[in-house]
Design an enzyme around this catalytic site. Structure first.
Site, PDB file in Angstrom:
ATOM      1  N   ASN A   9       0.871  -1.181   0.000  1.00 24.07           N
ATOM      2  CA  ASN A   9       0.000   0.000   0.000  1.00 24.07           C
ATOM      3  C   ASN A   9       0.902   1.224   0.000  1.00 24.07           C
ATOM      4  OD1 ASN A   9      -1.753   2.077   0.548  1.00 24.07           O
ATOM      5  ND2 ASN A   9      -2.379   1.337   2.574  1.00 24.07           N
ATOM      6  N   TRP A  10       1.007   1.845  -1.161  1.00 27.01           N
ATOM      7  CA  TRP A  10       1.949   2.974  -1.297  1.00 27.01           C
ATOM      8  C   TRP A  10       1.404   4.266  -0.700  1.00 27.01           C
ATOM      9  CZ3 TRP A  10       4.318   2.681  -6.953  1.00 27.01           C
ATOM     10  CH2 TRP A  10       4.972   1.451  -7.091  1.00 27.01           C
ATOM     11  N   HIS A  95      -9.605   0.957   4.678  1.00 26.53           N
ATOM     12  CA  HIS A  95      -8.352   1.210   5.401  1.00 26.53           C
ATOM     13  C   HIS A  95      -8.619   2.192   6.537  1.00 26.53           C
ATOM     14  CE1 HIS A  95      -4.318   2.511   6.360  1.00 26.53           C
ATOM     15  NE2 HIS A  95      -3.903   1.406   5.783  1.00 26.53           N
ATOM     16  N   GLU A  97      -7.073   4.621   7.616  1.00 27.26           N
ATOM     17  CA  GLU A  97      -6.846   6.030   7.282  1.00 27.26           C
ATOM     18  C   GLU A  97      -8.052   6.591   6.522  1.00 27.26           C
ATOM     19  OE1 GLU A  97      -2.967   5.513   5.547  1.00 27.26           O
ATOM     20  OE2 GLU A  97      -2.155   5.130   7.546  1.00 27.26           O
ATOM     21  N   GLU A 182      -5.719  -5.047  10.476  1.00 25.89           N
ATOM     22  CA  GLU A 182      -4.793  -3.938  10.648  1.00 25.89           C
ATOM     23  C   GLU A 182      -5.097  -3.194  11.943  1.00 25.89           C
ATOM     24  OE1 GLU A 182      -2.683  -2.915   6.760  1.00 25.89           O
ATOM     25  OE2 GLU A 182      -4.152  -1.395   7.218  1.00 25.89           O
ATOM     26  N   GLY A 249       2.736  -1.200   4.322  1.00 25.93           N
ATOM     27  CA  GLY A 249       2.745   0.224   4.003  1.00 25.93           C
ATOM     28  C   GLY A 249       4.169   0.703   3.779  1.00 25.93           C
ATOM     29  N   GLY A 250       4.757   1.285   4.808  1.00 23.14           N
ATOM     30  CA  GLY A 250       6.082   1.907   4.714  1.00 23.14           C
ATOM     31  C   GLY A 250       7.124   1.039   4.015  1.00 23.14           C
TER      32      GLY A 250
END
Ligand code: PGA
Length: 265
Positions: A9-10, A95, A97, A182, A249-250
């Site tokens: 997930n960019w 997600h 976010e 998550e 992610g990161g």
């Protein structure tokens, strides 16, 4: 036997040129030699270019969100058919976010910023239905905040998120969904969930799906863990019986880290 799936997930990173560069680095780092399903999810603006850069790599393309309507006066939204049109096969939905449930409050995450997000379980349900109808694989994210974990309601939160997200979806469609556990407090914080606990909650997700449908559906669905997955913790997490992959992610922004996680699967 469920096939492992690693998705990157960019988030809000990479211009089109940078996306191509990262894809080329990932292709070189993996050199076509991987057993898991691998998906990268760039921003909307980089999807089209990313699709050509991924050609013949075996790596699939995913988007980070979509709207449930196919077309119309929905300024700023992207539909499932538009994602299909640029070659996406997966889409991340729910997600934390996008739900407006950021893990660590940082100076940037002021209340007014949070209010721009705020997906609900029922918008996620509509999106999941629309994605499945279009033939996209939804990666449906669930997970608790730190306050919910401290209050001991993790399992209930996850069960509620799933129950609403899966409303009216038949079992044969549910089997195609990839779920991602998550925990919000583990996202982008470097604080990974303990592998035993991550496996336990993924087991709760599996048994909730089994309860909502039947045990065969529960056994079929693939469940990823996401939240500070790195090369040094991936093998431990991915060896657990209920963890079928990772949503990264990161570490997915570094070709060597992402490749190392894929190889751990
Ligand atoms: P992280 O993000 O790996 O940077 O913690 C995971 C995610 O948000 O999907």
């Amino acid at each position: 036997m469920r096939h492992k799936i690693i998705a990157g997930n960019w988030k809000m990173h990479k211009t089109t040129a940078e996306a191509v560069e990262l894809i080329n680095e990932i292709r070189a780092a993996l050199s076509g030699d991987f057993a898991a399903d691998v998906v990268v999810c760039p921003t909307f603006t980089a999807l089209y270019t990313a699709s050509s850069a991924l050609k013949d790599s075996g790596i699939k393309l995913g988007a980070q969100n979509m709207f449930w309507k196919d077309k119309g006066a929905y300024t700023g939204q992207i539909s499932s058919s538009m994602l299909k049109d640029v070659g996406a096969e997966y889409v991340i939905l729910g997600h934390s976010e996008a739900r407006g449930r950021f893990g660590v409050p940082e100076p940037d995450f002021t209340p007014e910023i949070l209010s721009y997000f705020g997906e609900s379980d029922s918008t996620i349900n509509r999106k999941t239905i629309a994605a499945l109808t279009a033939g996209l694989v939804p990666i449906v994210c669930v997970g608790e905040t730190i306050d919910e974990r401290n209050a001991g309601v993790t399992d209930r939160v996850v069960e509620e998120q799933l129950t609403v997200a899966l409303e009216t979806i038949p079992s044969e469609e549910t089997c195609k969904i990839v779920f991602a556990y998550e925990p919000v407090w583990a996202i982008g914080t470097g604080e990974v969930c303990d592998a035993d606990e991550a496996d336990r909650v993924c087991g709760v997700i599996r048994s909730t799906v089994a309860k909502l449908f039947d045990s065969a559906t529960g056994e079929t669905v693939r469940i990823q863990y996401g939240g500070s997955v790195k090369p040094n913790n991936a093998a431990d997490l991915l060896s657990r019986p209920n963890i079928d992959g990772a949503l990264v992610g990161g570490a997915s922004l570094s070709a060597s880290d992402f490749a190392a996680i894929v190889m751990a699967a």
